[in-house]
Design a protein around this motif. Structure first.
Motif, PDB file in Angstrom:
ATOM      1  N   UNK A 156       1.567  -3.104  -7.856  1.00  0.00           N
ATOM      2  CA  UNK A 156       0.271  -3.011  -8.522  1.00  0.00           C
ATOM      3  C   UNK A 156       0.186  -1.664  -9.235  1.00  0.00           C
ATOM      4  N   UNK A 157      -0.499  -1.656 -10.373  1.00  0.00           N
ATOM      5  CA  UNK A 157      -0.703  -0.446 -11.166  1.00  0.00           C
ATOM      6  C   UNK A 157      -2.189  -0.130 -11.153  1.00  0.00           C
ATOM      7  N   UNK A 158      -2.546   1.101 -10.827  1.00  0.00           N
ATOM      8  CA  UNK A 158      -3.940   1.535 -10.830  1.00  0.00           C
ATOM      9  C   UNK A 158      -4.080   2.707 -11.785  1.00  0.00           C
ATOM     10  N   UNK A 159      -5.077   2.616 -12.666  1.00  0.00           N
ATOM     11  CA  UNK A 159      -5.331   3.652 -13.667  1.00  0.00           C
ATOM     12  C   UNK A 159      -6.731   4.207 -13.484  1.00  0.00           C
ATOM     13  N   UNK A 160      -6.865   5.512 -13.605  1.00  0.00           N
ATOM     14  CA  UNK A 160      -8.160   6.180 -13.597  1.00  0.00           C
ATOM     15  C   UNK A 160      -8.430   6.676 -15.010  1.00  0.00           C
ATOM     16  N   UNK A 161      -9.616   6.383 -15.527  1.00  0.00           N
ATOM     17  CA  UNK A 161      -9.952   6.771 -16.894  1.00  0.00           C
ATOM     18  C   UNK A 161     -11.353   7.356 -16.930  1.00  0.00           C
ATOM     19  N   UNK A 183       0.783  -1.230   0.000  1.00  0.00           N
ATOM     20  CA  UNK A 183       0.000   0.000   0.000  1.00  0.00           C
ATOM     21  C   UNK A 183       0.811   1.275   0.000  1.00  0.00           C
ATOM     22  N   UNK A 184       2.126   1.179  -0.166  1.00  0.00           N
ATOM     23  CA  UNK A 184       2.966   2.381  -0.222  1.00  0.00           C
ATOM     24  C   UNK A 184       3.156   2.818  -1.673  1.00  0.00           C
ATOM     25  N   UNK A 185       3.093   4.116  -1.913  1.00  0.00           N
ATOM     26  CA  UNK A 185       3.200   4.671  -3.261  1.00  0.00           C
ATOM     27  C   UNK A 185       4.631   4.532  -3.767  1.00  0.00           C
ATOM     28  N   UNK A 186       4.788   3.949  -4.972  1.00  0.00           N
ATOM     29  CA  UNK A 186       6.089   3.919  -5.657  1.00  0.00           C
ATOM     30  C   UNK A 186       6.242   5.168  -6.506  1.00  0.00           C
ATOM     31  N   UNK A 187       5.206   5.463  -7.305  1.00  0.00           N
ATOM     32  CA  UNK A 187       5.189   6.644  -8.159  1.00  0.00           C
ATOM     33  C   UNK A 187       3.739   6.947  -8.485  1.00  0.00           C
ATOM     34  N   UNK A 188       3.455   8.231  -8.753  1.00  0.00           N
ATOM     35  CA  UNK A 188       2.080   8.604  -9.066  1.00  0.00           C
ATOM     36  C   UNK A 188       2.052   9.787 -10.015  1.00  0.00           C
ATOM     37  N   UNK A 194     -11.425  -4.381 -12.647  1.00  0.00           N
ATOM     38  CA  UNK A 194     -12.002  -3.195 -13.274  1.00  0.00           C
ATOM     39  C   UNK A 194     -13.242  -2.781 -12.495  1.00  0.00           C
ATOM     40  N   UNK A 195     -13.297  -1.507 -12.114  1.00  0.00           N
ATOM     41  CA  UNK A 195     -14.444  -0.952 -11.408  1.00  0.00           C
ATOM     42  C   UNK A 195     -14.976   0.196 -12.252  1.00  0.00           C
ATOM     43  N   UNK A 196     -16.296   0.180 -12.480  1.00  0.00           N
ATOM     44  CA  UNK A 196     -16.906   1.244 -13.270  1.00  0.00           C
ATOM     45  C   UNK A 196     -17.768   2.107 -12.374  1.00  0.00           C
ATOM     46  N   UNK A 205      -3.453   2.733  -0.572  1.00  0.00           N
ATOM     47  CA  UNK A 205      -3.866   1.838   0.513  1.00  0.00           C
ATOM     48  C   UNK A 205      -5.104   1.038   0.113  1.00  0.00           C
ATOM     49  N   UNK A 206      -6.075   1.695  -0.515  1.00  0.00           N
ATOM     50  CA  UNK A 206      -7.272   0.989  -0.963  1.00  0.00           C
ATOM     51  C   UNK A 206      -6.956   0.005  -2.085  1.00  0.00           C
ATOM     52  N   UNK A 207      -6.010   0.357  -2.949  1.00  0.00           N
ATOM     53  CA  UNK A 207      -5.599  -0.545  -4.017  1.00  0.00           C
ATOM     54  C   UNK A 207      -4.971  -1.802  -3.435  1.00  0.00           C
ATOM     55  N   UNK A 208      -4.155  -1.652  -2.409  1.00  0.00           N
ATOM     56  CA  UNK A 208      -3.551  -2.821  -1.771  1.00  0.00           C
ATOM     57  C   UNK A 208      -4.623  -3.709  -1.149  1.00  0.00           C
ATOM     58  N   UNK A 209      -5.636  -3.090  -0.554  1.00  0.00           N
ATOM     59  CA  UNK A 209      -6.735  -3.872   0.010  1.00  0.00           C
ATOM     60  C   UNK A 209      -7.500  -4.600  -1.094  1.00  0.00           C
ATOM     61  N   UNK A 210      -7.775  -3.900  -2.202  1.00  0.00           N
ATOM     62  CA  UNK A 210      -8.464  -4.530  -3.334  1.00  0.00           C
ATOM     63  C   UNK A 210      -7.618  -5.647  -3.930  1.00  0.00           C
ATOM     64  N   UNK A 211      -6.307  -5.462  -3.954  1.00  0.00           N
ATOM     65  CA  UNK A 211      -5.406  -6.496  -4.449  1.00  0.00           C
ATOM     66  C   UNK A 211      -5.507  -7.747  -3.579  1.00  0.00           C
ATOM     67  N   UNK A 212      -5.522  -7.568  -2.268  1.00  0.00           N
ATOM     68  CA  UNK A 212      -5.657  -8.706  -1.365  1.00  0.00           C
ATOM     69  C   UNK A 212      -6.980  -9.429  -1.559  1.00  0.00           C
ATOM     70  N   UNK A 213      -8.072  -8.661  -1.699  1.00  0.00           N
ATOM     71  CA  UNK A 213      -9.384  -9.269  -1.915  1.00  0.00           C
ATOM     72  C   UNK A 213      -9.425  -9.956  -3.281  1.00  0.00           C
ATOM     73  N   UNK A 214      -8.885  -9.301  -4.311  1.00  0.00           N
ATOM     74  CA  UNK A 214      -8.865  -9.905  -5.647  1.00  0.00           C
ATOM     75  C   UNK A 214      -8.072 -11.196  -5.681  1.00  0.00           C
TER      76      UNK A 214
END
Length: 166
Positions: free
Chosen positions: A91-96, A31-36, A73-75, A48-57
Motif C-alpha cells: 500500500x502507498x500512503x501520501x500526505x499532502x 503494516x511493515x514499512x517498505x520505504x518512507x 482519501x481522508x481530509x 500500522x494504521x495504514x494496514x488497518x485502514x486497508x483492511x477496513x477499506x
C-alpha cells in the motif's frame, strides 16, 4: 538493487513531481514499512494504521459489492492523507497539504502505486529480486492467507434480521 531501495527511489521521484506532498510511505499489507520519505511523521505507526485502514477499506468495498479496493482519501483541517493499493501485498500512503490539487494527487498516486506493485511483485518470498530475461514479468504473490481468509480482512458478521411485522 534491493526492492526497498527501488521503492524509495520511486517515492523520491513522486515527491519531486508533486512539491505539495509532505510525506510518502510504502508499506506491506501487514503494516511493515517498505520505504518512507516522511520527515515529520513516525513511519512505523502510520504504516500500522495504514494496514488497518486497508483492511477496513477492503472489507467496505467487498460488503458494498464495489470490486477490489483501490484508494482511500481522508481530509483533515491541514491537508490530505491518501492511501492507494499497490498490488495485493503493498500500500502507498501520501500526505499532502491543503493546497494540493486532488486530481493530480490521485493521478500521481495511482501511477506510483502501480509502479510499487510491479517492484514488490518482482521478488521471491525470501526477498531476492526475480531476474527475468526476455520472459513475462513475474506474477504478483498471492495475498497472505490465514485459515481460508485474507489477512487484514475483517470477519463477516451479519446482524440478525428483525422479526417485527407492522
Amino acid at each position: 538493487m534491493a526492492v526497498e531501495t527501488e521503492v524509495l527511489h520511486e517515492l523520491h521521484r513522486l515527491r519531486t513531481r508533486m512539491p505539495n506532498l509532505t510525506g510518502a510511505l510504502a508499506a506491506g499489507a501487514d503494516g511493515l514499512v517498505l520505504a518512507q520519505d516522511m520527515p515529520d511523521v513516525q513511519p512505523e505507526g502510520l504504516a500500522a494504521l495504514t494496514a488497518a485502514a486497508l483492511g477496513v477499506g477492503r472489507r467496505m468495498v467487498d460488503l458494498a459489492a464495489r470490486g477490489d479496493f483501490r484508494e482511500l482519501l481522508v481530509r483533515g483541517a491541514d491537508g490530505y492523507l491518501a492511501t492507494y493499493a499497490a498490488g495485493p501485498s503493498a500500500v502507498l500512503t501520501l500526505l499532502a497539504d491543503d493546497r494540493t490539487n486532488i486530481g493530480r494527487l490521485h493521478l500521481e498516486g495511482r501511477r506510483s502505486g502501480a509502479r510499487i506493485a510491479e517492484l514488490v511483485a518482482g521478488r521471491w518470498a525470501d526477498g531476492r529480486p526475480v531476474v527475468r530475461r526476455g520472459g513475462p514479468p513475474a506474477s504478483p504473490p498471492p495475498p497472505p492467507q490465514a485459515r481460508g481468509r485474507i489477512l487484514g480482512a475483517l470477519p463477516v458478521r451479519i446482524p440478525p434480521q428483525s422479526r417485527y411485522q407492522p
